[in-house]
Design a protein around this motif. Sequence first.
Motif, short mmCIF file in Angstrom:
data_model
loop_
_atom_site.label_atom_id
_atom_site.label_comp_id
_atom_site.label_asym_id
_atom_site.label_seq_id
_atom_site.Cartn_x
_atom_site.Cartn_y
_atom_site.Cartn_z
N THR A 134 19.57 -1.45 30.13
CA THR A 134 18.31 -1.26 29.42
C THR A 134 17.14 -1.12 30.38
OG1 THR A 134 17.99 -3.64 29.22
CG2 THR A 134 19.13 -2.54 27.40
N GLY A 135 17.41 -1.20 31.67
CA GLY A 135 16.37 -1.03 32.67
C GLY A 135 16.92 -1.27 34.06
N ALA A 136 16.16 -0.81 35.05
CA ALA A 136 16.58 -0.99 36.43
C ALA A 136 15.39 -0.77 37.35
CB ALA A 136 17.70 -0.02 36.79
N SER A 137 15.49 -1.35 38.54
CA SER A 137 14.47 -1.10 39.56
C SER A 137 15.10 -1.24 40.94
CB SER A 137 13.29 -2.07 39.41
OG SER A 137 13.69 -3.39 39.72
N ALA A 138 14.46 -0.64 41.90
CA ALA A 138 14.90 -0.74 43.29
C ALA A 138 13.68 -0.74 44.18
CB ALA A 138 15.82 0.42 43.65
N VAL A 139 13.80 -1.38 45.34
CA VAL A 139 12.73 -1.36 46.33
C VAL A 139 13.29 -0.86 47.65
CG1 VAL A 139 11.40 -3.20 45.24
CG2 VAL A 139 13.06 -3.78 46.99
N GLU A 140 12.43 -0.16 48.38
CA GLU A 140 12.76 0.30 49.72
C GLU A 140 11.49 0.21 50.55
OE1 GLU A 140 15.53 4.00 49.66
OE2 GLU A 140 14.07 4.18 48.01
N TYR A 141 11.65 -0.23 51.78
CA TYR A 141 10.53 -0.30 52.70
C TYR A 141 10.70 0.82 53.72
CZ TYR A 141 7.12 -2.04 56.01
OH TYR A 141 6.04 -2.14 56.84
N ALA A 142 9.68 1.64 53.84
CA ALA A 142 9.76 2.76 54.78
C ALA A 142 8.37 3.19 55.20
CB ALA A 142 10.50 3.93 54.15
N GLY A 143 8.22 3.41 56.49
CA GLY A 143 6.97 3.97 56.99
C GLY A 143 5.72 3.18 56.66
N GLY A 144 5.81 1.88 56.65
CA GLY A 144 4.63 1.05 56.41
C GLY A 144 4.27 0.86 54.95
N HIS A 145 5.12 1.28 54.05
CA HIS A 145 4.86 1.06 52.62
C HIS A 145 6.14 0.68 51.90
CE1 HIS A 145 6.01 5.32 52.82
NE2 HIS A 145 6.58 5.07 51.66
N LEU A 146 5.95 0.12 50.73
CA LEU A 146 7.07 -0.29 49.89
C LEU A 146 7.12 0.66 48.69
CD1 LEU A 146 9.19 -2.60 49.54
CD2 LEU A 146 7.51 -3.72 48.09
N ASP A 147 8.26 1.29 48.48
CA ASP A 147 8.46 2.13 47.30
C ASP A 147 9.27 1.34 46.28
OD1 ASP A 147 7.08 4.31 48.24
OD2 ASP A 147 8.87 5.41 48.88
N ILE A 148 8.74 1.22 45.07
CA ILE A 148 9.42 0.56 43.97
C ILE A 148 9.76 1.65 42.96
CG2 ILE A 148 9.27 -1.20 42.17
CD1 ILE A 148 6.95 -2.42 43.92
N THR A 149 11.06 1.85 42.73
CA THR A 149 11.52 2.85 41.77
C THR A 149 11.93 2.11 40.50
OG1 THR A 149 12.34 4.20 43.60
CG2 THR A 149 13.10 4.77 41.39
N VAL A 150 11.44 2.59 39.36
CA VAL A 150 11.66 1.92 38.08
C VAL A 150 12.26 2.92 37.10
CG1 VAL A 150 10.49 0.72 36.17
CG2 VAL A 150 9.67 0.44 38.52
N TRP A 151 13.20 2.44 36.26
CA TRP A 151 13.78 3.27 35.21
C TRP A 151 13.88 2.48 33.92
CZ3 TRP A 151 18.35 2.33 32.50
CH2 TRP A 151 18.74 3.36 31.62
N THR A 152 13.56 3.16 32.82
CA THR A 152 13.82 2.65 31.48
C THR A 152 14.47 3.79 30.69
OG1 THR A 152 11.60 3.24 30.76
CG2 THR A 152 11.94 0.96 31.43
N PRO A 153 15.34 3.48 29.72
CA PRO A 153 16.00 4.53 28.96
C PRO A 153 15.01 5.51 28.33
CG PRO A 153 17.01 2.42 28.49
CD PRO A 153 15.78 2.14 29.31
#
Length: 163
Positions: A134-153
Amino acid sequence: MAGWEEFAARAPRIAEIFTRRHAATGNLCMLATLRSDGFPRISPMEPRFFEGRLWLVGMPGTTKFRDLARDPRFCLHTATVDTQVTDGDAKLWGLARDVQDPALHQRFADDLFADTGLDLRDTAFDHFYDTELTGASAVEYAGGHLDITVWTPGQAERVIRKH
C-alpha cells in the motif's frame, strides 16, 4: 494495493533499491507488526521472492505471525548499518494475507531447497503470508543531497530532494 510485480513495474527505483539491499544483507529485513496491545513489534525476517510475489514465511509459532493473523498491517525495512545510507535504504508497507495452498507451499519448499539447501519439503506451513503493498519509500544519499523516493498506489514514484 499491489503485489510485488505490479509494484516493481510502477515503482522501479524503490523496487531496485529494495532488492539490492535485500540481497546485500543475505535477505535480512526488519518486519514491523502490531502487537495485541497496539504497540509496534520489530522482528528480523528473511522475506523471499517467489513466483513473482514477495512472501513472509518463517518459523511457526512466532509472535510476528500471530500479530499478522490478528492485524495484517506490516512494514518491511531493509537492514541498514550505514548511517550515511550510501547504498540506499527502502521500506515497504502493506497488508499480509495468509495463503493456505499446499501445492504452492510445496513449490516454494522445492525452490528454497534448490536455492539454499534448507529442506522444508515435508513441512506443513502454519502461516504463509503474501504481501499486498500500500506504499513504499527509499532513500539514497548522493552528491551532497538526500533523495527520498515515495510511492503510493495509483501514482508514479516521486522524488523529494533534501539538501
